[in-house]
Design an enzyme around this catalytic site. Structure first.
Site, PDB file in Angstrom:
ATOM      1  N   CYS A 106       0.817  -1.214   0.000  1.00 44.36           N
ATOM      2  CA  CYS A 106       0.000   0.000   0.000  1.00 44.36           C
ATOM      3  C   CYS A 106       0.853   1.268   0.000  1.00 44.36           C
ATOM      4  CB  CYS A 106      -0.982  -0.022   1.164  1.00 44.36           C
ATOM      5  SG  CYS A 106      -2.385   1.118   0.965  1.00 44.36           S
ATOM      6  N   ARG A 143     -13.301   5.053  -2.601  1.00 45.45           N
ATOM      7  CA  ARG A 143     -12.142   4.315  -2.118  1.00 45.45           C
ATOM      8  C   ARG A 143     -12.219   2.878  -2.624  1.00 45.45           C
ATOM      9  NH1 ARG A 143      -8.826   6.386   1.618  1.00 45.45           N
ATOM     10  NH2 ARG A 143      -8.117   4.305   2.262  1.00 45.45           N
ATOM     11  N   HIS A 204      -3.025  -6.025   2.099  1.00 42.59           N
ATOM     12  CA  HIS A 204      -2.422  -5.721   3.402  1.00 42.59           C
ATOM     13  C   HIS A 204      -1.976  -6.970   4.166  1.00 42.59           C
ATOM     14  CE1 HIS A 204      -2.663  -1.330   3.853  1.00 42.59           C
ATOM     15  NE2 HIS A 204      -3.720  -1.403   3.060  1.00 42.59           N
TER      16      HIS A 204
END
Length: 308
Positions: A106, A143, A204
């Site tokens: 990220c 998002r 993640h």
């Protein structure tokens, strides 16, 4: 049962992992990636030393065998971007060009590209490892949040993404193709980027826990980079060793993929040190995400291979 392996020169196998900005870039369970690498080494009797590299700490590439950098919010990324460029940049570039495995997630991924343009404030200059750039189109833009699955080396990777910035690749090769989810920009079906042994991704801290084959791929790269020349020599000297074992007690196995991914798609050389682990729970979690995303055939393939 934990097994302890020795190198051809009767030395314990050790790896040192440099964890960049552990206090600033640690969102969404990114430490889970570190815990997974540590545990998978521990279960094989391989020592993994983890060294934190915070703000102001120089990066001496000869002191590490693999590197990890996680994600953070924009307010944390700005000072990190400056430190990464001014303090750690030369050492990090040297490590990358020397084929050290690097996993960047990220925010860390964005800062290894040319620049990140946040919703507010000036551009953050990146290292330019990846020919890519990231633009946040404002707080009212959608998002990219949720579970994600991508194709990778004949198999799948699953994880969780949450990012406002959209990354666009120039000549950089993507890590994989999005099957479900957003990926780099929710437009071109690309996810992540690759340069040499450096891997950028928006997935993640559930990445390595739910993808044991990718965790082992990174460990394999690190072990072969550190011990590979001696192991290749040993393998050449004893081509008739049965069952992949030799007199030193090394496990010379062509691929640590738990029966999920064809070895030829993962490993360029034949000699590696990773024995297979019992990854039943990890693969069931992997398949569960595929099912949740409606990728039923991919989930069934994983479960069939697991049973086989």
């Amino acid at each position: 049962m934990t097994q302890s392996f020795k190198s051809p020169f009767n030395q314990s196998l050790t790896l040192t992992l440099g964890h960049l900005y552990p206090d600033q870039l640690n969102l969404y369970g990114d430490r889970g990636n570190i815990l997974t690498l540590r545990r998978r080494c521990q279960m094989r009797g391989i020592e993994l030393r983890v060294v934190g590299l915070g703000m102001g700490d120089a990066l001496a590439p000869d002191e590490y065998d693999l590197l990890f950098i996680g994600g953070g919010q924009d307010k944390e990324q700005a000072p990190v971007a400056q430190d990464l460029y001014e303090v750690k940049g030369i050492g990090l570039w040297a490590a990358i060009e020397d084929d050290m495995p690097v996993l960047a997630v990220c925010g860390g991924y964005q800062l290894l590209a040319h620049y990140y343009r946040p919703a507010e404030g000036p551009d953050m200059r990146g290292l330019g490892v990846f020919d890519a750039w990231t633009i946040h189109r404002g707080w009212r833009s959608q998002r990219c949040v949720g579970d994600i699955a991508i194709s990778w080396n004949g198999s799948t990777l699953v994880g969780f993404e949450n990012h406002g910035g959209q990354t666009y690749l120039g000549t950089a090769k993507p890590l994989g193709r999005v099957l479900k989810g957003y990926g780099n920009n929710a437009e071109d079906h690309s996810e992540g980027a690759i340069y040499r042994n450096t891997f950028g991704t928006y997935m993640h801290g559930s990445l390595l826990p739910k993808n044991p084959h990718f965790a082992d791929y990174l460990l394999d790269l690190a072990l072969r980079r550190k011990y590979g020349a001696r192991l290749d020599m040993l393998s050449t000297e004893e081509p008739e060793a049965s069952n992949g074992a030799n007199h030193s007690g090394l496990s010379l196995i062509s691929g640590s993929t738990n029966g999920i991914v064809p070895t030829a798609t993962l490993v360029q050389k034949s000699t590696i040190l990773l024995t297979q682990l019992d990854d039943k729970l990890e693969w069931e979690a992997h398949a569960s995400i595929l099912e949740r995303l409606g990728l039923h055939s991919e989930a069934a393939a994983v479960l069939r291979r697991l049973k086989g």
